[in-house]
Structures are given as structure tokens and as C-alpha cells.
Design a protein around this motif. Structure first.
Motif, PDB file in Angstrom:
ATOM      1  N   LEU A   7      13.845  -0.359  10.013  1.00 44.52           N
ATOM      2  CA  LEU A   7      14.485  -1.128   9.053  1.00 44.52           C
ATOM      3  C   LEU A   7      13.510  -1.808   7.697  1.00 44.52           C
ATOM      4  N   GLU A   8      13.802  -1.173   6.660  1.00 47.31           N
ATOM      5  CA  GLU A   8      13.163  -1.633   5.620  1.00 47.31           C
ATOM      6  C   GLU A   8      13.947  -2.448   4.760  1.00 47.31           C
ATOM      7  N   PHE A   9      13.482  -3.720   4.522  1.00 51.76           N
ATOM      8  CA  PHE A   9      14.204  -4.851   3.439  1.00 51.76           C
ATOM      9  C   PHE A   9      13.575  -4.429   2.011  1.00 51.76           C
ATOM     10  N   VAL A  10      14.300  -4.394   1.270  1.00 55.65           N
ATOM     11  CA  VAL A  10      13.819  -4.001  -0.332  1.00 55.65           C
ATOM     12  C   VAL A  10      14.694  -5.107  -1.175  1.00 55.65           C
ATOM     13  N   THR A  11      14.360  -5.408  -2.463  1.00 51.59           N
ATOM     14  CA  THR A  11      15.148  -5.713  -3.468  1.00 51.59           C
ATOM     15  C   THR A  11      14.916  -4.884  -4.836  1.00 51.59           C
ATOM     16  N   SER A  12      16.112  -4.850  -5.468  1.00 47.38           N
ATOM     17  CA  SER A  12      16.256  -4.091  -6.722  1.00 47.38           C
ATOM     18  C   SER A  12      15.116  -4.593  -7.726  1.00 47.38           C
ATOM     19  N   GLY A  13      14.400  -3.564  -8.251  1.00 46.32           N
ATOM     20  CA  GLY A  13      13.421  -3.722  -9.110  1.00 46.32           C
ATOM     21  C   GLY A  13      11.961  -4.012  -8.752  1.00 46.32           C
ATOM     22  N   CYS A  14      11.901  -4.106  -7.302  1.00 47.94           N
ATOM     23  CA  CYS A  14      10.715  -4.088  -6.599  1.00 47.94           C
ATOM     24  C   CYS A  14       9.637  -2.828  -6.645  1.00 47.94           C
ATOM     25  N   GLY A  15       8.615  -2.918  -7.428  1.00 46.48           N
ATOM     26  CA  GLY A  15       7.873  -1.819  -7.539  1.00 46.48           C
ATOM     27  C   GLY A  15       7.424  -1.191  -6.123  1.00 46.48           C
ATOM     28  N   ILE A  16       6.686  -1.918  -5.454  1.00 50.29           N
ATOM     29  CA  ILE A  16       6.281  -1.554  -4.121  1.00 50.29           C
ATOM     30  C   ILE A  16       7.471  -0.744  -3.256  1.00 50.29           C
ATOM     31  N   CYS A  17       8.552  -1.289  -3.261  1.00 52.28           N
ATOM     32  CA  CYS A  17       9.598  -0.971  -2.376  1.00 52.28           C
ATOM     33  C   CYS A  17      10.026   0.598  -2.894  1.00 52.28           C
ATOM     34  N   ALA A  18       9.833   0.785  -4.299  1.00 50.61           N
ATOM     35  CA  ALA A  18      10.240   1.989  -4.882  1.00 50.61           C
ATOM     36  C   ALA A  18       9.358   3.011  -4.470  1.00 50.61           C
ATOM     37  N   SER A  19       7.987   2.665  -4.555  1.00 51.46           N
ATOM     38  CA  SER A  19       6.765   3.460  -4.160  1.00 51.46           C
ATOM     39  C   SER A  19       7.014   3.839  -2.561  1.00 51.46           C
ATOM     40  N   MET A  20       7.841   3.078  -2.021  1.00 52.10           N
ATOM     41  CA  MET A  20       7.844   3.210  -0.422  1.00 52.10           C
ATOM     42  C   MET A  20       8.813   4.152  -0.162  1.00 52.10           C
ATOM     43  N   GLU A  21       9.898   4.673  -0.999  1.00 51.29           N
ATOM     44  CA  GLU A  21      10.980   5.649  -0.942  1.00 51.29           C
ATOM     45  C   GLU A  21      10.451   7.059  -0.448  1.00 51.29           C
ATOM     46  N   PRO A  22       9.452   7.581  -1.074  1.00 47.82           N
ATOM     47  CA  PRO A  22       8.860   9.012  -0.507  1.00 47.82           C
ATOM     48  C   PRO A  22       8.420   8.722   0.771  1.00 47.82           C
ATOM     49  N   VAL A  23       7.653   7.764   1.135  1.00 46.81           N
ATOM     50  CA  VAL A  23       7.012   7.607   2.560  1.00 46.81           C
ATOM     51  C   VAL A  23       7.938   7.549   3.446  1.00 46.81           C
ATOM     52  N   LEU A  24       9.121   6.791   2.950  1.00 48.37           N
ATOM     53  CA  LEU A  24      10.141   6.441   4.153  1.00 48.37           C
ATOM     54  C   LEU A  24      10.937   7.796   4.306  1.00 48.37           C
ATOM     55  N   GLY A  25      11.051   8.940   3.441  1.00 51.49           N
ATOM     56  CA  GLY A  25      11.549  10.226   3.706  1.00 51.49           C
ATOM     57  C   GLY A  25      10.657  10.848   4.099  1.00 51.49           C
ATOM     58  N   ALA A  26       9.248  10.785   4.251  1.00 49.52           N
ATOM     59  CA  ALA A  26       8.429  11.661   5.235  1.00 49.52           C
ATOM     60  C   ALA A  26       8.619  11.150   6.600  1.00 49.52           C
ATOM     61  N   VAL A  27       8.767   9.740   6.797  1.00 47.67           N
ATOM     62  CA  VAL A  27       8.696   9.216   8.050  1.00 47.67           C
ATOM     63  C   VAL A  27      10.153   9.549   8.759  1.00 47.67           C
ATOM     64  N   ALA A  28      11.197   9.465   7.933  1.00 42.35           N
ATOM     65  CA  ALA A  28      12.230   9.957   8.456  1.00 42.35           C
ATOM     66  C   ALA A  28      12.613  11.448   9.116  1.00 42.35           C
ATOM     67  N   ARG A  29      11.849  12.182   8.359  1.00 43.53           N
ATOM     68  CA  ARG A  29      11.557  13.725   8.883  1.00 43.53           C
ATOM     69  C   ARG A  29      10.864  13.848   9.982  1.00 43.53           C
ATOM     70  N   SER A  30       9.840  13.061  10.409  1.00 41.48           N
ATOM     71  CA  SER A  30       8.843  13.177  11.116  1.00 41.48           C
ATOM     72  C   SER A  30       8.668  12.334  12.290  1.00 41.48           C
ATOM     73  N   ALA A  31       9.304  11.211  12.337  1.00 43.14           N
ATOM     74  CA  ALA A  31       9.073  10.217  13.511  1.00 43.14           C
ATOM     75  C   ALA A  31      10.274  10.107  14.001  1.00 43.14           C
TER      76      ALA A  31
END
Length: 123
Positions: A40-64
Motif C-alpha cells: 500500500l503506497e500513500f501519496v499526495t497530489s503534487g508530490c514529485g517523488i510519488c509521481a516518480s514512483m508510478e512506473p516503479v509500482l507498475g513494475a512491482v505490480a507485474r512481477s511481485a
């Protein structure tokens, strides 16, 4: 759950290919009722690091193992308060509804997240 991305495991039991967006506590409750292992990832709107995590989480969702979900702490404050969220992104690993790991020190690599999920999948 209201979401425009695939949110259910595929027919062969593999996890969704993209993180599930949780819009309220009911979505969270439904997720826990149907999945034993959750990142479970907690984010907020406008968080740059959160936005940069999106592709990482996509890769994790596909492989973990387990399912990956995100929740906007600003839009679901009850859930953020339940987890004591102080900063974003905060990633919480849940096994059978109980917190077993927390990563709250900024950007995380996909390998770190996959390893964490794999560790908790075998317990």
C-alpha cells in the motif's frame, strides 16, 4: 473499487498489471478481504517523488507476489490517520491485514519492493 486500471488478478491468478487506486476506506476493506499480501503506497497530489514512483509500482505490480495499491492520503484522511502517515511516499506491506513492513524514506527501487514482498509472501 472504482478504478480505470485493471485491479483484479488475471484468470491465471497473476496480480494486476497496474496498482489499484483506493478511493475510500471501503475500497481498502474490500482489498484486504480479497488479498493476503498488499503493498500500500500513500501519496499526495503534487508530490514529485510519488509521481516518480508510478512506473516503479507498475513494475512491482507485474512481477511481485501480492497486489499493489495506492491511496491519496489527502483524499482519504481516515486511512492515512489509521496508519500514522507523516510523510509521502510511505509504503506499507500488509500480510493478512497486519503491517509487516514500512518504507517511508523516499524513493524506493523496484528490486527493494519486490524483495520485501517476496520475503513476506513466504511467511
Amino acid at each position: 473499487m472504482t478504478d480505470t486500471t485493471p485491479s483484479e488478478p488475471t484468470d491465471d491468478g497473476r496480480p494486476a498489471e497496474k496498482p489499484v487506486q483506493l478511493n475510500d476506506v471501503a475500497d481498502y476493506d474490500e482489498l484486504l478481504a480479497t488479498h493476503d499480501l498488499v503493498l500500500l503506497e500513500f501519496v499526495t497530489s503534487g508530490c514529485g517523488i510519488c509521481a516518480s514512483m508510478e512506473p516503479v509500482l507498475g513494475a512491482v505490480a507485474r512481477s511481485a507476489p501480492g497486489i499493489v495499491a495506492t491511496v491519496n492520503a489527502g483524499l482519504v484522511p481516515d486511512l492515512a490517520a489509521e496508519f500514522g502517515i507523516q510523510s509521502v511516499p510511505t509504503l506499507v506491506v500488509l500480510r493478512d491485514g497486519e503491517e509487516v513492513a514500512r518504507l517511508d524514506d523516499g524513493f524506493q527501487q523496484a528490486e527493494t519492493l519486490v524483495d520485501t514482498l517476496e520475503t513476506h509472501a513466504v511467511q
